[in-house]
Design a protein around this motif. Sequence first.
Motif, PDB file in Angstrom:
ATOM      1  N   ARG B 153      66.104  37.684 -43.156  1.00 38.73           N
ATOM      2  CA  ARG B 153      66.234  38.962 -43.860  1.00 38.73           C
ATOM      3  C   ARG B 153      66.619  40.071 -42.897  1.00 38.73           C
ATOM      4  N   ASP B 162      69.889  30.839 -47.334  1.00 42.43           N
ATOM      5  CA  ASP B 162      69.043  31.121 -48.480  1.00 42.43           C
ATOM      6  C   ASP B 162      67.818  31.886 -47.987  1.00 42.43           C
ATOM      7  N   GLU B 164      65.066  32.745 -49.346  1.00 44.05           N
ATOM      8  CA  GLU B 164      63.750  32.302 -49.796  1.00 44.05           C
ATOM      9  C   GLU B 164      63.401  30.908 -49.282  1.00 44.05           C
ATOM     10  N   ASN B 165      64.399  30.105 -49.115  1.00 44.40           N
ATOM     11  CA  ASN B 165      64.131  28.743 -48.661  1.00 44.40           C
ATOM     12  C   ASN B 165      65.223  28.314 -47.685  1.00 44.40           C
ATOM     13  N   SER B 184      55.647  26.047 -48.299  1.00 46.17           N
ATOM     14  CA  SER B 184      55.851  27.293 -49.019  1.00 46.17           C
ATOM     15  C   SER B 184      55.967  28.532 -48.133  1.00 46.17           C
ATOM     16  N   HIS B 185      55.534  28.446 -46.882  1.00 44.09           N
ATOM     17  CA  HIS B 185      55.408  29.676 -46.105  1.00 44.09           C
ATOM     18  C   HIS B 185      56.433  29.844 -44.987  1.00 44.09           C
ATOM     19  N   THR B 187      59.032  31.639 -44.752  1.00 39.96           N
ATOM     20  CA  THR B 187      59.536  32.977 -44.448  1.00 39.96           C
ATOM     21  C   THR B 187      58.460  34.061 -44.581  1.00 39.96           C
ATOM     22  N   GLU B 188      57.199  33.616 -44.637  1.00 43.97           N
ATOM     23  CA  GLU B 188      56.122  34.620 -44.700  1.00 43.97           C
ATOM     24  C   GLU B 188      56.003  35.326 -43.356  1.00 43.97           C
TER      25      GLU B 188
END
Lengths: 671, 326
Positions: B153, B162, B164-165, B184-185, B187-188
């Motif tokens: 980002r 992508d 998000e993923n 799931s994490h 890009t946290e």
Amino acid sequence: MKKVGVFVCHCGTNISQTVHCEKLAEAAKTLPGVAFSTEYKYMCSDPGQTMIKEAIAEHGLDRVVVAACSPRMHETTFRKCIDSGGLNPYMLEIANIREQCSWVHSDKDKATAKAGDLVNMAVAKVLKNEQLPSSFIPVHKRALVIGGGIAGIQAALDIADTGYHVDLVEREPSIGGKMAQIDKTFPTMDCSACILTPKMVDASQHPNITIIPYSEVEKVDGYVGNFDVTIRRKASYVDSVKCTGCGLCSEKCPSKKIPSEFECNLGTRPAIYSPFPQAIPNKPVIDRENCRYFKTGKCKICARVCTADAVNFEDQDEMVQIRYGAIVVATGYTLYDHSQYGEYGYGHYKDVISGLEFERLVNASGPTMGKIKRPSDNTEPKNVVFIKCVGSRDKARGHDYCSRACCMYTAKHATMVRDKIKDSQAIIFYMDIRTPGKNYEEFYLRGVEEYGVTYVRGRVSRIYEEGEGENRKLIVQGEDTLLGKQVFVDADMVVLATAMEPQPDAAGFARKIGISYDQNNFFSEAHPKLRPVETLSAGIYLAGACQGPKDIPDTVAQAGAAAAKVVALLSKDEMETEPIVAKVDTDRCSGCGFCIPICPYKAISFTDLTERVHGSVAWGPTGKEVKRQVANVNNGLCQGCGACTVNCRAGALDLLGFTNEQILAEVDSLW
Amino acid sequence: MKYAYYPGCSLSGTGLEYNISTQAVAPLLGIELCELPDWSCCGASSAHLQDHTLALALPARNAALGEEQGLSLAIPCAACLSRSKAAEHAVKTSEDMRAQIESLIDRPYQATYPVKSILEIFIDAGLDTLKENIIKPLTGLKVASYYGCLQARPTDFMDVDDPENPQTIDTIVAALGAEPVSWSHKTECCGNSHPIAYPEVGGPLVNRILEQAEKSGADCIVCACPMCLGNLDMRQKALGKKRGRPFNLPVFYFTQLMGLALNLRPKKLGLKKHFISPIPLLSKKDLLKRIKIKKVKNKPADTPVPASESTETPTPNPDNKKGGPA
């Protein structure tokens, strides 16, 4: 002696706050041809119109200039006004000093100067105006409704009840649309099927309604009162006349595991199917893609079990052409595909579903017989999280607009979860709660107060899965903006209130039938406030969500309004046409034919002209009449766009009301 | 391909092993990294809190120096990358900003040579080239690829598959023969500098990522940012103590795993510089086998790099050996 009257409107303060209306009216008096000039606060109001009519009589005016808003707003109003004042309605010009002047400028002196120029031009033009006679075209007394959802059904019923015949075209095998998939309806919680299916039956049994299922509109030719519509009846491979709707074929069909569109892919259907048990007409169709016979050349079980011999594998698409006087477009909407939301799992998580999927899960005739079970393992979810505005009000990924119905249906869903699963929790993440409808706010409050639905104000930033099998859960990570904290909610199922959006083929369809659409591909109404069900194409009307997101009550109301417009049109034997059409000066026309392909309405064709000399037929050297081809305009088809006039090399084509002479006079008046 | 290598400050300090592993791996894949002479700080996370224009001018100076040589910058650190791409984007989209930046840095900058991350460069070099050079596939190693915020980002100027993923690190991990886990994490946020300044804010952020990586069944985490690695590696002990159960998730730079698969010596990859030692995991997975750790230990100083080097390095012989850090 031509006598022009100039009438300057203040439009309340819309115009007068940036334009000196008094000065403008005063200055107009000095213009050549102007015999009278005045200003008034609201020229379109009754006193304003009376003022115009009285001035015509008193000063012997023979043409009028109104300096006011856009002609799209009130040209018709003022045409009617001078008509009743005794003038031909086309002896009018509008100087648009609102949209094109006062609204876009701030300097009052400069704006007044520009308004002066605009009035100058209008006066110069009106001096060249000719009286234009209206012509009349016959009206074919039959209406077409495109789309058999609740909007189309309601419009068809309302038109049919007044005695006119209606054809209702639906592209699916049954009418009913999205409403047939819904379980209960807010705010009264009537069962959707209980209020829709009787209407479907009414439509099918109405003597004035012909349902044309499994068909699509291919082409619309013609014009208001006389549309020639080509309808493609898609091959259903079942003879609907012979078929008794017994359902034996569907029962015996060996290909049974096809995801059912009606069940939002949560259930299955056979290859020869009727979408749902209450379908109307209840005649099955064969899904060619999935039919064993069409795939392998063997099977034909349905044909063998059919006692009525109705299955016909040789069936083909069929084109029919029917003439209609008016058309109602009620093609509905589709739902935003949430697989575009990466943070919500791109649609990979089985237990993250859309609102419509939830409707099927709670529906008594749905795949789970009305027991709420999550799709991944068919267990009853205890914690259900709802997320609103998925794809709505999201400039980055979805649409700018609000989908209007989601706040209410989410409130309904949450209430149903709490009602059906006693030890459940229903948590709604929201941005705003919008309940602008009769009994809507009360409905939402009942959910909160009586059913204990929890509302959390904030967006969900991520959903992820944890655990396996029975312990599988979704973690919903979001912000509670009222607490100012991040929150993590364990959920067994997540329901997304996805945006309502136009059908994927909406833009193409609009171009096909010749109506306009907006930046979101919703069909455009003629005026957002005053003509909400008309399109800019005369004789074509809009009903339901194809025009913008709508709930059922609004859709039904709009369908009724569209029906009233259709009936008003069909009630006339013939209708007056707009005389602003192209006209050919046959003396000048060289017969080159360049105007024919340029006309978007196919209104121009060749015609033979016999040459005349001094009024009598000219004879050629061979003793034959001298003939040549010239362009001819069909006034019924011509919409007055003017495309042909600029393309004519000989300058033989002119648009009445906008002749070359008139436009040049406007330009000249500026210098 | 030749690039102007911009290590940035972190890579001579906390991110030393990123630096040495990058420089060790690049030549094996035909990538020439020439350190940008006279490079300066990119402004990192401080400058853009103070002065927008200055925060763009600082990285722009480095990119302009690269442009003078006709080279793209190759940037390992995600923060340096983000700032440099922000400057590039600003120069490309605003003539006005370009003029301001040029007057501040006293040289022209047209952004003609795109700023690239080391990750992008390795992907551009081709996964096939990488696969051909692999001597020791990392079979059996389950890897959670962690991208953090800055690799993905903002999408306005970060060229990401992508947001998000993202998949770039995963594709490299898969090419190395390891197994990228789906989790799931990716890009946290790791908390950036917050785990240091505000442990009560930063701690839970790191904790969440570690727990999710653990739950995904990964043996280790791989990332491409010194700040992320610092947080994820350094905080494990304290966070483990806090939750009453230790974490044991070695955190690698992706270049270290590449080096491992390309059969480089652990020391050349800085594998011993981690708080959570990856050595037990790598031994358990039998991935240290071909490396003669004993031999290395026998020699007190490793500087001469004798003949053993050439026997160990695989097929394409590196022509420039910029082994150690600057």
